[in-house]
Scaffold this active site. Sequence first.
Site, short mmCIF file in Angstrom:
data_model
loop_
_atom_site.label_atom_id
_atom_site.label_comp_id
_atom_site.label_asym_id
_atom_site.label_seq_id
_atom_site.Cartn_x
_atom_site.Cartn_y
_atom_site.Cartn_z
N TYR A 224 0.77 -1.28 -0.17
CA TYR A 224 -0.02 0.03 -0.06
C TYR A 224 0.92 1.04 -0.04
O TYR A 224 2.00 1.15 0.26
CB TYR A 224 -0.88 0.17 1.39
CG TYR A 224 -0.11 0.40 2.29
CD1 TYR A 224 -0.24 1.82 2.89
CD2 TYR A 224 0.61 -0.48 3.21
CE1 TYR A 224 0.71 2.19 4.13
CE2 TYR A 224 1.26 -0.08 4.31
CZ TYR A 224 1.37 1.02 4.88
OH TYR A 224 2.14 1.59 5.79
N LYS B 233 -2.66 19.28 -9.45
CA LYS B 233 -2.91 18.74 -8.33
C LYS B 233 -1.49 17.88 -7.87
O LYS B 233 -0.93 17.14 -8.98
CB LYS B 233 -3.98 17.95 -8.32
CG LYS B 233 -4.34 17.03 -6.92
CD LYS B 233 -5.56 16.01 -7.27
CE LYS B 233 -5.94 15.21 -6.16
NZ LYS B 233 -7.06 14.42 -6.40
N GLU C 116 -0.83 8.60 0.70
CA GLU C 116 -0.37 10.28 0.03
C GLU C 116 -1.26 11.10 0.62
O GLU C 116 -2.49 10.94 1.02
CB GLU C 116 -0.71 10.01 -1.46
CG GLU C 116 -1.66 9.73 -2.27
CD GLU C 116 -1.60 9.79 -3.49
OE1 GLU C 116 -0.63 9.79 -4.23
OE2 GLU C 116 -2.45 9.10 -4.03
#
Length: 159
Positions: free
Chosen positions: A68, A83, A71
């Site tokens: 995994y 972004k 963020e």
Amino acid sequence: MHGQMSVDTPVGVAAGVVWDVYRGLEVGRLVDELLGDVIGKVQVVEGDGGVGTVVKLTFPPGTPGVGYMKEKITKVDDDNRVKETEVFEGGYIALGFDLHRIRLEVIEKDAKSSIIRSSIEYEVNDELAEIASSITTKQFEMMAEVIGKYLSEKSTATA
């Protein structure tokens, strides 16, 4: 060692429509729906899609490395359609990287098409240069292609 790479993916959808998806949480929902078995499952840990939002991406079974990454959205620039997120746990950070930043930019080509520029910036100790060579923008290119196609078909169906 500092590195950067990017990929431009043309899509047949207006920049404003693409940005509406990419700027917030909709992009994660679509990744879940359309690419969950390839890229992974997206879960919002906290936030509403703006700066400070934390998202966890759980990779599909069989993906090498840590399973995994988490963020945080560090920038949402509506004027320039940019972004940025920074991985702070799991992923390449767990492998020893000091920085792993993702930048998504939607660039207007004309009224009916745009380019999704996906960039990765990283910093890592020189001893981990071999791992750095495994960084790729392929997943972002795939994401842009699939989301672009989805939005194009959606706009055609409602036209």
